[in-house]
Structure formats: C-alpha cells, structure tokens
Write a protein that holds these residues in place. Structure first.
Motif, PDB file in Angstrom:
ATOM      1  N   LEU A 196      -3.558  -5.625   6.876  1.00  0.00           N
ATOM      2  CA  LEU A 196      -4.308  -6.404   6.204  1.00  0.00           C
ATOM      3  C   LEU A 196      -4.884  -5.961   4.751  1.00  0.00           C
ATOM      4  CD1 LEU A 196      -6.763  -7.667   9.153  1.00  0.00           C
ATOM      5  CD2 LEU A 196      -4.893  -8.724   8.280  1.00  0.00           C
ATOM      6  N   GLU A 197      -5.002  -4.666   4.812  1.00  0.00           N
ATOM      7  CA  GLU A 197      -5.137  -3.998   3.570  1.00  0.00           C
ATOM      8  C   GLU A 197      -3.985  -4.390   2.452  1.00  0.00           C
ATOM      9  OE1 GLU A 197      -7.713  -0.106   4.988  1.00  0.00           O
ATOM     10  OE2 GLU A 197      -5.646   0.163   4.668  1.00  0.00           O
ATOM     11  N   GLN A 198      -2.742  -4.328   2.860  1.00  0.00           N
ATOM     12  CA  GLN A 198      -1.680  -4.318   2.234  1.00  0.00           C
ATOM     13  C   GLN A 198      -1.689  -6.179   1.537  1.00  0.00           C
ATOM     14  OE1 GLN A 198       1.502  -3.051   4.597  1.00  0.00           O
ATOM     15  NE2 GLN A 198       1.246  -0.625   4.084  1.00  0.00           N
ATOM     16  N   LEU A 199      -2.427  -6.810   2.051  1.00  0.00           N
ATOM     17  CA  LEU A 199      -2.285  -8.274   1.424  1.00  0.00           C
ATOM     18  C   LEU A 199      -2.801  -8.288   0.321  1.00  0.00           C
ATOM     19  CD1 LEU A 199      -3.566 -10.106   4.693  1.00  0.00           C
ATOM     20  CD2 LEU A 199      -1.246 -10.200   3.456  1.00  0.00           C
ATOM     21  N   SER A 200      -3.733  -7.169  -0.267  1.00  0.00           N
ATOM     22  CA  SER A 200      -4.330  -7.246  -1.497  1.00  0.00           C
ATOM     23  C   SER A 200      -3.050  -6.821  -3.006  1.00  0.00           C
ATOM     24  CB  SER A 200      -5.476  -6.160  -1.795  1.00  0.00           C
ATOM     25  OG  SER A 200      -4.728  -4.904  -1.325  1.00  0.00           O
ATOM     26  N   ARG A 201      -2.131  -6.599  -2.315  1.00  0.00           N
ATOM     27  CA  ARG A 201      -0.924  -5.981  -3.171  1.00  0.00           C
ATOM     28  C   ARG A 201       0.113  -7.399  -3.331  1.00  0.00           C
ATOM     29  NH1 ARG A 201       0.574  -0.488  -0.227  1.00  0.00           N
ATOM     30  NH2 ARG A 201      -1.509   0.601  -0.443  1.00  0.00           N
TER      31      ARG A 201
END
Length: 234
Positions: free
Chosen positions: A228-233
């Motif tokens: 989920l954190e990596q969705l920001s990239r």
C-alpha cells in the motif's frame, strides 16, 4: 473522516478502498492505517462488507460473507475510477469455502497457503488495481504481537500476560497461531479471558500495541502495508 473524504483530491492524495471484515477492522484501519498512509499521500476509505441485505431497515454489516456477495461489492468499488486501488482485510480463518482456492489451498506453510488463496481471488476478479489481503489467521492473531499490551488492555487482565506469552512463544510469529476452531487466536483469547468481545476489545488492544510493533511481528501483514505504501510511487 467526512471532511477528508470530501477534500482528498484537493489535498493531492490517492484514494484506496479497503473492503473490511467488520467494525473492528474498520476501527483498526481508521486508527492505525489511515494516519500512517496519509504520510505516504494515500487516503484510505474502509468499507465494511455487507453480510445480509434486507428490504426494509438497515443492512447487516460485518462477519462471514459468501464469495458471490464479496465479489459483487468489490467489483462495485473497482468501478470507481477515482480509486487508485481496492484491497481487502478479511480473515483467512473462517473465510467462506466459496472463495476461490479456500477449500484446497496449496503450500507447505501458512504463508504459502494464504498467498495461494489471495492469488486465486485476484485471478478471478482480475483488475490490476485489486490487491487482495487475508489476515493470518484472523484479526486476533495480530494482537499476539504484544502479549503484554494485550493483557494490559483487557479489564482485569493483567494476570494473563504470562498465559498470552506462553501461547505466543509456541509459534514463530503471531500469524502462525493456527486456525482450528478450538485453537484459533480469537478462541485462545476467549478461553483465557471469557469476557473477551472482538468489537469491544480488539481495536483497543491494537491501538495500545501500535502499527510498528504489529508490522515487526507479522510479516504477511507487513508486506501488505508495504504494498500500500508503494502505491504513492505509481
């Protein structure tokens, strides 16, 4: 939550839906995941699954849901073009047998098996922005990340720390605590502390433990949060 929901675009956040098992998971998401993921530019909106639709009055929310109902609700969320992703937070233990892969999951470890079922669900539903996640083995497993805080959070439960530590010490991680009816994490808590009620105590315990400790102790849960954190990239 309402003000942020109205202004998430203005704030430049990416929106994701989390299709959740019940109100305890919803509170967990709002208390621990929402503030964490906002730091990554992600707005999280939890949706509790509908377990029964009634013609008059309020629909029943939370609990075990059959796959055809879950799939319909998940697909409705996926049709929202403003959502960057749709994910789930459902218990692996107790997941209805109608879910793809659940009756005969492949793998030698619980991590292999849960990933197999998650993959089967994703393969059936399809869209790339769908990220299925199943909690091993159920929400209460996460609570064994800290037997100390678990005992402290239960009214009159301070004397249970040693018992909870003993249970936790029998497994490599809290997520390994098994999924038989009499030995599931929730049943183990209820056996040691009969007044235990998931809605009343579950999110309170999790709040005391904190997201960082749960991630440290629970690798499958942590990998989901990383995704989920990596969705920001993207």
């Amino acid at each position: 939550m309402g003000e942020k929901l109205a202004g998430w675009k203005t704030l430049g956040l990416k929106k994701i839906f989390i299709y959740a098992e019940g109100p305890t998971e919803e509170r967990f998401i709002k208390t621990l995941l929402v503030p964490h993921l906002e730091g990554y530019g992600i707005f999280v909106y939890p949706i509790v699954c509908t377990t029964k639709v009634v013609k008059s009055g309020q629909n029943f929310k939370g609990g075990t849901v059959k796959y055809h109902k879950a799939k319909k609700e998940i697909c409705n969320l996926l049709r929202d073009s403003s959502a960057a992703a749709v994910t789930t937070m459902l218990d692996y233990y107790g997941l209805h047998c109608s879910f793809p892969g659940r009756t005969d999951p492949e793998g030698t470890t619980c991590y292999d098996r849960v990933r197999f079922v998650e993959g089967a669900i994703r393969g059936d539903i399809g869209p790339q922005k769908f990220i299925p996640f199943l909690t091993l083995h159920e929400f209460e497993g996460l609570l064994f990340s800290s037997p100390e805080e678990m005992a402290a959070a239960l009214p009159g439960g301070y004397g249970l720390r040693q018992k909870f530590e003993q249970i936790r010490g029998n497994f490599n991680t809290p997520e390994d605590i098994n999924d038989q009816q009499s030995t599931s994490p929730g049943q183990r808590i209820a056996t040691a502390y009969p007044p235990y009620q998931k809605p009343a105590h579950g999110s309170r315990i999790a709040g005391r433990i904190g997201l960082a400790k749960i991630r440290e102790e629970c690798p499958h849960f942590d990998s989901w949060v990383v995704t989920l954190e990596q969705l920001s990239r993207e």
